[in-house]
Design a protein around this motif. Structure first.
Motif, short mmCIF file in Angstrom:
data_model
loop_
_atom_site.label_atom_id
_atom_site.label_comp_id
_atom_site.label_asym_id
_atom_site.label_seq_id
_atom_site.Cartn_x
_atom_site.Cartn_y
_atom_site.Cartn_z
N GLU A 1 -7.40 4.79 -1.76
CA GLU A 1 -7.60 4.70 -0.31
C GLU A 1 -9.03 5.01 0.12
O GLU A 1 -9.58 4.33 0.99
CB GLU A 1 -6.62 5.65 0.40
N THR A 2 -9.65 6.02 -0.46
CA THR A 2 -11.00 6.40 -0.04
C THR A 2 -12.03 5.34 -0.38
O THR A 2 -13.14 5.35 0.19
CB THR A 2 -11.41 7.73 -0.69
N PRO B 1 0.52 3.79 0.01
CA PRO B 1 -0.93 3.85 0.22
C PRO B 1 -1.53 2.48 0.50
O PRO B 1 -2.53 2.39 1.23
CB PRO B 1 -1.46 4.45 -1.08
N ALA B 2 -0.96 1.42 -0.06
CA ALA B 2 -1.49 0.07 0.18
C ALA B 2 -1.43 -0.28 1.66
O ALA B 2 -2.36 -0.88 2.21
CB ALA B 2 -0.72 -0.96 -0.63
N ARG B 3 -0.36 0.10 2.32
CA ARG B 3 -0.24 -0.18 3.76
C ARG B 3 -1.31 0.58 4.55
O ARG B 3 -1.85 0.05 5.53
CB ARG B 3 1.16 0.19 4.24
N ARG B 4 -1.64 1.78 4.12
CA ARG B 4 -2.71 2.52 4.78
C ARG B 4 -4.07 1.88 4.51
O ARG B 4 -4.95 1.85 5.39
CB ARG B 4 -2.70 3.98 4.33
N MET B 5 -4.26 1.36 3.31
CA MET B 5 -5.50 0.67 2.97
C MET B 5 -5.66 -0.61 3.80
O MET B 5 -6.75 -0.96 4.24
CB MET B 5 -5.54 0.35 1.48
N ILE B 6 -4.56 -1.31 4.01
CA ILE B 6 -4.58 -2.51 4.85
C ILE B 6 -5.01 -2.14 6.27
O ILE B 6 -5.86 -2.82 6.88
CB ILE B 6 -3.20 -3.19 4.84
N LYS B 7 -4.43 -1.09 6.80
CA LYS B 7 -4.77 -0.66 8.15
C LYS B 7 -6.25 -0.30 8.26
O LYS B 7 -6.95 -0.72 9.20
CB LYS B 7 -3.91 0.54 8.55
N LYS B 8 -6.76 0.46 7.27
CA LYS B 8 -8.17 0.85 7.29
C LYS B 8 -9.08 -0.36 7.11
O LYS B 8 -10.11 -0.48 7.79
CB LYS B 8 -8.43 1.86 6.17
N GLY B 9 -8.70 -1.27 6.24
CA GLY B 9 -9.49 -2.48 6.05
C GLY B 9 -9.60 -3.31 7.31
O GLY B 9 -10.67 -3.85 7.63
#
Length: 336
Positions: free
Chosen positions: A234-235, A259-267
């Protein structure tokens, strides 16, 4: 909650070669989580680049089996927090998290994409991957599998010549994945030639930590560049933002769907193009990836298509790249 673990050896349809390795089969771990008569399935493959073995993942889970099975399961997100407290490797986390998400959907009697308030009205189609080989064999693989979108693995002394030859045999879109094999100078030089040959973007041309080189590539390349080996957890999303046009999220590398869903949101917040990729998983892992399709710009989920034999049913990918989503809830997985 009960855990089941099983190792499978997945035979590949063809020897699969990238810039750093070749293989004829793929080891994978299938995790089952059972609660209230429902079983969710997750998957994580072995990977020599990241020094991951099936035996190592199984040993990690066995060491904390009691803590996992005693957990009062409510949501995948809360379960993931519990798993992180057990200091498991990301690949191990992925297998457990995918199983937890599949189980959650089955307990709720809904596919995950509906639980996440998305629909399958629109989604990107997957590419089909052509591994490094002789030019003649790469052409033969391409002709064996007519497809609208190909990912071509490169990292040889004749990369542009390979694409020139492949282009003679198809009008399909190409994506290039050099798996860290190029230098910044090679990338900048190759990009305009490849763009003329119908290449859509370049995936991870430079070594994962060559940030100076990537700054130059992003400034001068005429093709977009997507991070893979540079974007693991994620970081890394924010770290990649200034150097890439997009990121390729691998569920096994980041630790699963949660964590992939959080990475999508951050991206999305950073304005990056979003892709999810696979690691030659069976339909167990591919069906989990498919639940994210409505949230993505690109996807590489051809892993099960590269196998000689599969071990599960779930999503079905048609010859035009479209996906049939199963009626079974969760990720829609059943082991054969």
């Amino acid at each position: 909650m009960q855990i089941t673990l099983k190792k499978y050896i997945l035979p590949l349809a063809h020897t699969f070669t990238i810039s750093r390795e070749s293989r004829d089969e793929q080891d994978t771990l299938i995790v089952g989580l059972t609660l209230n008569g429902k079983t969710g399935y997750g998957e994580a493959t072995s990977n020599p680049y990241y020094k991951i073995t099936i035996e190592g993942m199984m040993a990690e889970i066995e060491a904390v089996r009691d803590q996992i099975e005693a957990y009062d399961f409510d949501t995948p997100e809360n379960f993931y927090e519990h798993l992180e407290s057990l200091n498991l490797h990301k690949f191990t986390l992925c297998a457990l998290d995918l199983a937890a998400n599949d189980l959650y959907g089955k307990l709720k009697d809904k596919p995950l994409y509906q639980i996440w308030d998305t629909t399958t009205d629109q989604y990107p189609i997957t590419n089909y991957t052509i591994g490094i080989d002789t030019i003649e064999k790469m052409v033969a693989k391409l002709q064996e599998k007519p497809w609208p979108l190909y990912k071509i693995k490169l990292g040889t002394n004749e990369d542009v010549d390979i694409i020139r030859e492949l282009r003679k045999h198809t009008d399909s879109v190409f994506r290039i994945d050099a798996n860290t094999a190029w230098t910044a100078e090679e990338t900048i030089k190759n990009a305009p030639l490849l763009k003329e040959l119908g290449v859509e973007f370049l995936e991870q041309p430079l070594k994962a930590d060559d940030w100076e080189g990537m700054a130059l590539v992003k400034k001068k390349s005429v093709l977009p560049v997507i991070a893979d080996e540079s974007c693991i957890v994620e970081t890394d999303v924010e770290a990649c933002g200034p150097y890439f046009h997009g990121i390729n999220i691998k569920l096994t590398k980041c630790g699963g769907l949660t964590p992939a869903r959080r990475m999508i949101k951050k991206g999305r917040e950073l304005g990056l193009q979003l892709m999810v990729g696979c690691m030659t998983e069976s339909t167990v892992g591919i069906s989990a990836i498919a639940q994210l399709l409505p949230q993505l710009d690109y996807v590489d989920m051809d892993g099960a298509m590269l196998l000689r034999e599969d071990i599960a049913t779930g999503v079905t990918i048609l010859n035009d790249g479209k996906v049939i989503f199963p009626e079974l809830p969760g990720s829609g997985i059943q082991l054969l």
